[in-house]
Write a protein that holds these residues in place. Sequence first.
Motif, PDB file in Angstrom:
ATOM      1  N   SER A   3      -2.748 -21.285  10.728  1.00  0.00           N
ATOM      2  CA  SER A   3      -1.419 -21.613  10.216  1.00  0.00           C
ATOM      3  C   SER A   3      -0.825 -22.782  10.988  1.00  0.00           C
ATOM      4  O   SER A   3      -1.160 -23.020  12.146  1.00  0.00           O
ATOM      5  N   LEU A   4       0.087 -23.503  10.339  1.00  0.00           N
ATOM      6  CA  LEU A   4       0.845 -24.567  10.967  1.00  0.00           C
ATOM      7  C   LEU A   4       2.317 -24.222  10.875  1.00  0.00           C
ATOM      8  O   LEU A   4       2.749 -23.555   9.933  1.00  0.00           O
ATOM      9  N   VAL A   5       3.114 -24.684  11.832  1.00  0.00           N
ATOM     10  CA  VAL A   5       4.557 -24.487  11.772  1.00  0.00           C
ATOM     11  C   VAL A   5       5.099 -25.465  10.736  1.00  0.00           C
ATOM     12  O   VAL A   5       4.939 -26.675  10.873  1.00  0.00           O
ATOM     13  N   ARG A   6       5.723 -24.944   9.700  1.00  0.00           N
ATOM     14  CA  ARG A   6       6.302 -25.788   8.651  1.00  0.00           C
ATOM     15  C   ARG A   6       7.732 -26.156   8.992  1.00  0.00           C
ATOM     16  O   ARG A   6       8.145 -27.302   8.878  1.00  0.00           O
ATOM     17  N   HIS A   7       8.509 -25.145   9.388  1.00  0.00           N
ATOM     18  CA  HIS A   7       9.903 -25.349   9.767  1.00  0.00           C
ATOM     19  C   HIS A   7      10.221 -24.499  10.985  1.00  0.00           C
ATOM     20  O   HIS A   7       9.675 -23.415  11.145  1.00  0.00           O
ATOM     21  N   VAL A   8      11.136 -24.979  11.792  1.00  0.00           N
ATOM     22  CA  VAL A   8      11.797 -24.155  12.793  1.00  0.00           C
ATOM     23  C   VAL A   8      13.155 -23.851  12.179  1.00  0.00           C
ATOM     24  O   VAL A   8      13.886 -24.767  11.793  1.00  0.00           O
ATOM     25  N   THR A   9      13.487 -22.580  12.035  1.00  0.00           N
ATOM     26  CA  THR A   9      14.718 -22.179  11.365  1.00  0.00           C
ATOM     27  C   THR A   9      15.784 -21.842  12.398  1.00  0.00           C
ATOM     28  O   THR A   9      15.523 -21.114  13.353  1.00  0.00           O
ATOM     29  N   ILE A  10      16.972 -22.393  12.183  1.00  0.00           N
ATOM     30  CA  ILE A  10      18.075 -22.222  13.124  1.00  0.00           C
ATOM     31  C   ILE A  10      19.270 -21.648  12.386  1.00  0.00           C
ATOM     32  O   ILE A  10      19.740 -22.241  11.403  1.00  0.00           O
ATOM     33  N   VAL A  43      15.981 -30.728   7.501  1.00  0.00           N
ATOM     34  CA  VAL A  43      15.710 -32.031   8.097  1.00  0.00           C
ATOM     35  C   VAL A  43      14.206 -32.101   8.324  1.00  0.00           C
ATOM     36  O   VAL A  43      13.654 -31.273   9.051  1.00  0.00           O
ATOM     37  N   GLU A  44      13.553 -33.053   7.682  1.00  0.00           N
ATOM     38  CA  GLU A  44      12.121 -33.264   7.910  1.00  0.00           C
ATOM     39  C   GLU A  44      11.969 -34.272   9.040  1.00  0.00           C
ATOM     40  O   GLU A  44      12.729 -35.228   9.123  1.00  0.00           O
ATOM     41  N   SER A  45      10.996 -34.036   9.906  1.00  0.00           N
ATOM     42  CA  SER A  45      10.722 -34.984  10.976  1.00  0.00           C
ATOM     43  C   SER A  45       9.220 -35.065  11.181  1.00  0.00           C
ATOM     44  O   SER A  45       8.469 -34.281  10.599  1.00  0.00           O
ATOM     45  N   ALA A  46       8.795 -35.991  12.021  1.00  0.00           N
ATOM     46  CA  ALA A  46       7.368 -36.203  12.245  1.00  0.00           C
ATOM     47  C   ALA A  46       6.681 -34.960  12.822  1.00  0.00           C
ATOM     48  O   ALA A  46       5.518 -34.728  12.573  1.00  0.00           O
ATOM     49  N   GLY A  47       7.406 -34.164  13.603  1.00  0.00           N
ATOM     50  CA  GLY A  47       6.822 -32.950  14.166  1.00  0.00           C
ATOM     51  C   GLY A  47       6.834 -31.823  13.139  1.00  0.00           C
ATOM     52  O   GLY A  47       5.942 -31.682  12.317  1.00  0.00           O
ATOM     53  N   ALA A  48       7.876 -31.040  13.142  1.00  0.00           N
ATOM     54  CA  ALA A  48       8.072 -29.963  12.179  1.00  0.00           C
ATOM     55  C   ALA A  48       9.478 -30.103  11.621  1.00  0.00           C
ATOM     56  O   ALA A  48      10.360 -30.657  12.273  1.00  0.00           O
ATOM     57  N   GLY A  49       9.669 -29.615  10.416  1.00  0.00           N
ATOM     58  CA  GLY A  49      11.001 -29.652   9.828  1.00  0.00           C
ATOM     59  C   GLY A  49      11.923 -28.659  10.511  1.00  0.00           C
ATOM     60  O   GLY A  49      11.490 -27.658  11.093  1.00  0.00           O
ATOM     61  N   LEU A  50      13.214 -28.958  10.463  1.00  0.00           N
ATOM     62  CA  LEU A  50      14.230 -28.032  10.958  1.00  0.00           C
ATOM     63  C   LEU A  50      15.009 -27.544   9.756  1.00  0.00           C
ATOM     64  O   LEU A  50      15.553 -28.341   8.992  1.00  0.00           O
ATOM     65  N   LEU A  51      15.052 -26.231   9.589  1.00  0.00           N
ATOM     66  CA  LEU A  51      15.764 -25.618   8.469  1.00  0.00           C
ATOM     67  C   LEU A  51      16.968 -24.884   9.033  1.00  0.00           C
ATOM     68  O   LEU A  51      16.827 -23.985   9.868  1.00  0.00           O
ATOM     69  N   PHE A  52      18.157 -25.275   8.603  1.00  0.00           N
ATOM     70  CA  PHE A  52      19.400 -24.681   9.080  1.00  0.00           C
ATOM     71  C   PHE A  52      19.897 -23.707   8.025  1.00  0.00           C
ATOM     72  O   PHE A  52      20.031 -24.053   6.855  1.00  0.00           O
ATOM     73  N   ILE A  53      20.167 -22.479   8.464  1.00  0.00           N
ATOM     74  CA  ILE A  53      20.605 -21.404   7.567  1.00  0.00           C
ATOM     75  C   ILE A  53      21.976 -20.930   8.042  1.00  0.00           C
ATOM     76  O   ILE A  53      22.143 -20.535   9.200  1.00  0.00           O
ATOM     77  N   GLN A  54      22.925 -20.952   7.136  1.00  0.00           N
ATOM     78  CA  GLN A  54      24.274 -20.498   7.468  1.00  0.00           C
ATOM     79  C   GLN A  54      24.303 -18.981   7.555  1.00  0.00           C
ATOM     80  O   GLN A  54      23.803 -18.294   6.668  1.00  0.00           O
ATOM     81  N   VAL A  55      24.857 -18.466   8.656  1.00  0.00           N
ATOM     82  CA  VAL A  55      24.989 -17.024   8.861  1.00  0.00           C
ATOM     83  C   VAL A  55      26.436 -16.721   9.252  1.00  0.00           C
ATOM     84  O   VAL A  55      27.129 -17.580   9.784  1.00  0.00           O
ATOM     85  N   PRO A  56      26.904 -15.487   9.005  1.00  0.00           N
ATOM     86  CA  PRO A  56      28.307 -15.170   9.285  1.00  0.00           C
ATOM     87  C   PRO A  56      28.633 -14.948  10.762  1.00  0.00           C
ATOM     88  O   PRO A  56      29.751 -15.196  11.191  1.00  0.00           O
ATOM     89  N   GLU A  57      27.664 -14.506  11.546  1.00  0.00           N
ATOM     90  CA  GLU A  57      27.963 -14.185  12.939  1.00  0.00           C
ATOM     91  C   GLU A  57      27.816 -15.427  13.815  1.00  0.00           C
ATOM     92  O   GLU A  57      26.942 -16.262  13.593  1.00  0.00           O
ATOM     93  N   PRO A  58      28.661 -15.559  14.852  1.00  0.00           N
ATOM     94  CA  PRO A  58      28.577 -16.716  15.745  1.00  0.00           C
ATOM     95  C   PRO A  58      27.434 -16.566  16.747  1.00  0.00           C
ATOM     96  O   PRO A  58      26.949 -15.456  16.993  1.00  0.00           O
ATOM     97  N   LYS A  59      27.019 -17.679  17.325  1.00  0.00           N
ATOM     98  CA  LYS A  59      26.037 -17.653  18.405  1.00  0.00           C
ATOM     99  C   LYS A  59      26.663 -16.908  19.579  1.00  0.00           C
ATOM    100  O   LYS A  59      27.804 -17.168  19.945  1.00  0.00           O
TER     101      LYS A  59
END
Length: 126
Positions: A3-10, A43-59
């Motif tokens: 497998s390859l990392v497609r996205h890092v999800t944040i 956001v696609e980048s040369a390494g892996a894409g970054l996928l941002f997901i909106q969630v209700p709880e704060p960091k």
Amino acid sequence: MSSLVRHVTIDCADAYALATFWAKALDSKVSDDDGPGDEEALVESAGAGLLFIQVPEPKAVKNRVHLDLQPQDRTRDEEVERLLGLGATLLDDRRNADGTGWATLADPEGNEFCVERSAAERAATS
């Protein structure tokens, strides 16, 4: 084949706004399919894409996983200054007088990431 990392999800509070910061940080762009108010932004980048997901709880706590950035066409210090200008915050400065070390920053939502030396800087001190 493995497998390859497609996205890092944040998880985040504002997917499009945070994706916009990271697109600028990575000299990339937010996907044409995403816009303000969307619950997801890519956001696609040369390494892996970054996928941002909106969630209700704060960091609430320190990241368990973080990104390490290595500038390609500028020095580590130039990159740190550029990212601070985009809205990042310096959390921990581990840069040493001899040019080694790194800086830990936070993006606008508080997600930690590090900026390391460029390959050219590493080669000059090895």
